[in-house]
Design a protein around this motif. Structure first.
Motif, PDB file in Angstrom:
ATOM      1  N   ASP A   1       0.807  -1.226   0.000  1.00 47.79           N
ATOM      2  CA  ASP A   1       0.000   0.000   0.000  1.00 47.79           C
ATOM      3  C   ASP A   1       0.838   1.274   0.000  1.00 47.79           C
ATOM      4  OD1 ASP A   1       0.977  -0.280   2.516  1.00 47.79           O
ATOM      5  OD2 ASP A   1      -0.958  -0.234   3.549  1.00 47.79           O
ATOM      6  N   THR A   2       2.160   1.120  -0.029  1.00 47.20           N
ATOM      7  CA  THR A   2       3.058   2.269  -0.167  1.00 47.20           C
ATOM      8  C   THR A   2       4.196   1.865  -1.093  1.00 47.20           C
ATOM      9  OG1 THR A   2       4.494   1.642   1.687  1.00 47.20           O
ATOM     10  CG2 THR A   2       2.552   3.007   2.194  1.00 47.20           C
TER      11      THR A   2
ATOM     12  N   ARG B   1       1.620  -1.828 -10.159  1.00 47.66           N
ATOM     13  CA  ARG B   1       1.376  -1.293  -8.817  1.00 47.66           C
ATOM     14  C   ARG B   1       2.251  -0.069  -8.555  1.00 47.66           C
ATOM     15  NH1 ARG B   1      -2.420  -0.138  -5.533  1.00 47.66           N
ATOM     16  NH2 ARG B   1      -2.004  -0.506  -3.311  1.00 47.66           N
TER      17      ARG B   1
ATOM     18  N   LEU C   1       0.728   3.520  -7.321  1.00 51.29           N
ATOM     19  CA  LEU C   1       1.116   4.169  -6.070  1.00 51.29           C
ATOM     20  C   LEU C   1       1.776   5.523  -6.309  1.00 51.29           C
ATOM     21  CD1 LEU C   1       2.456   1.040  -4.139  1.00 51.29           C
ATOM     22  CD2 LEU C   1       0.349   2.303  -3.676  1.00 51.29           C
TER      23      LEU C   1
END
Length: 273
Positions: free
Chosen positions: A85-86, A196, A200
């Motif tokens: 998620d980061t 991804r 991000l």
């Protein structure tokens, strides 16, 4: 009552039989022979019939087909990328992923460089020798030329202001041996992390540097035909450009690269107004 031993039909007492046996041993006899010949070849089938057939060997365990193994590794890469998620978590997940063989021969993991808040994200191909040494993308001779190219339109990887910054990464984060082109399977394993990474970082636009970047993002090669035309990649505007290494080898192509840089600057200015 025990039967007496005989020799050529003559009854022998025990003492005489032992004496004859000792005499035969002195003569060198080392194997007893029956009174009548024995055909041992005739006994062989019978002996074989008494021997139980060997039990069938268990079949060897099934090895996964190469395509099955690749699919499993791609699925693992997708799961790892989706869970991040980061950008820091993504870098940790990608660096720890053991499903790509390139990791075993590379010296350093090359994730990214520049300002992750930049409006412009450059997607290169793979680390070279100098990138592998430093663990940063685009730091060799081609990378230095890339810096000069984008400085001409006011963008730099070390800029703090996102409006003037660059964020740089590659399709592959591990150097292929001998700087060879990445294989299709290697691109497939890297692609979940690239997708991804774009999500991000969330750039306004992407610059696809070279054939490998176009193959990964667009499923197409032929950078000399693709360059200069805006396309969609990872749900964002993207511009294919010739790689700085190609421009260093082919100075005549720098004019077209300058036109592409002006197109990027115009796009940024138009989006900002």
């Amino acid at each position: 009552m025990d039967a007496k031993p005989t020799y050529q039909g003559i009854d022998l007492d025990a003492e005489t039989a032992l004496a004859l046996l000792a005499w035969q041993a002195e003569l060198g006899v080392d194997e007893p022979i029956l009174d009548s010949p024995l055909d041992r070849f005739e006994l062989a089938p019978r002996a074989r019939a008494l021997t139980p057939p060997p039990s069938p060997a268990a079949p060897p365990p099934r090895r996964p087909a190469p395509q099955d193994d690749l699919a499993a590794r791609v699925a693992e890469a997708e799961a790892l990328a989706a869970a991040a998620d980061t950008l820091e978590a993504l870098a940790t997940a990608q660096q720890g992923f053991d499903g790509i063989e390139l990791k075993k021969g590379a010296r350093n993991f090359c994730f990214s460089d520049g300002n992750p808040k930049a409006r412009v994200m450059i997607l290169g191909e793979a680390p070279g020798d100098e990138e592998d040494r430093q663990g940063r993308p685009f730091v060799g001779r081609a990378g230095q030329f890339l810096d000069r190219m984008f400085a001409a339109i006011g963008l730099a990887r070390d800029a703090v202001d996102a409006e003037k910054a660059l964020y740089i990464t590659n399709v592959l984060t591990w150097r292929p041996p001998g700087n060879r082109d990445p294989e299709q399977a290697e691109i497939a394993l890297a692609l979940p992390f690239v997708r991804r990474h774009v999500e991000l970082a969330a750039p306004d636009l992407i610059v696809l540097m070279g054939n490998i970047s176009c193959q990964a993002a667009l499923g197409r090669r032929g950078i000399l035909r693709l360059r200069g035309t805006w396309v969609q990649a990872f749900d964002r505007p993207a511009l294919p450009m010739t790689h700085p290494a190609y421009l260093l080898r082919t100075p005549a192509a720098k004019r077209e690269a300058w036109a592409d840089l002006l197109s990027i600057a115009a796009r940024l200015e138009g989006d900002a107004t």
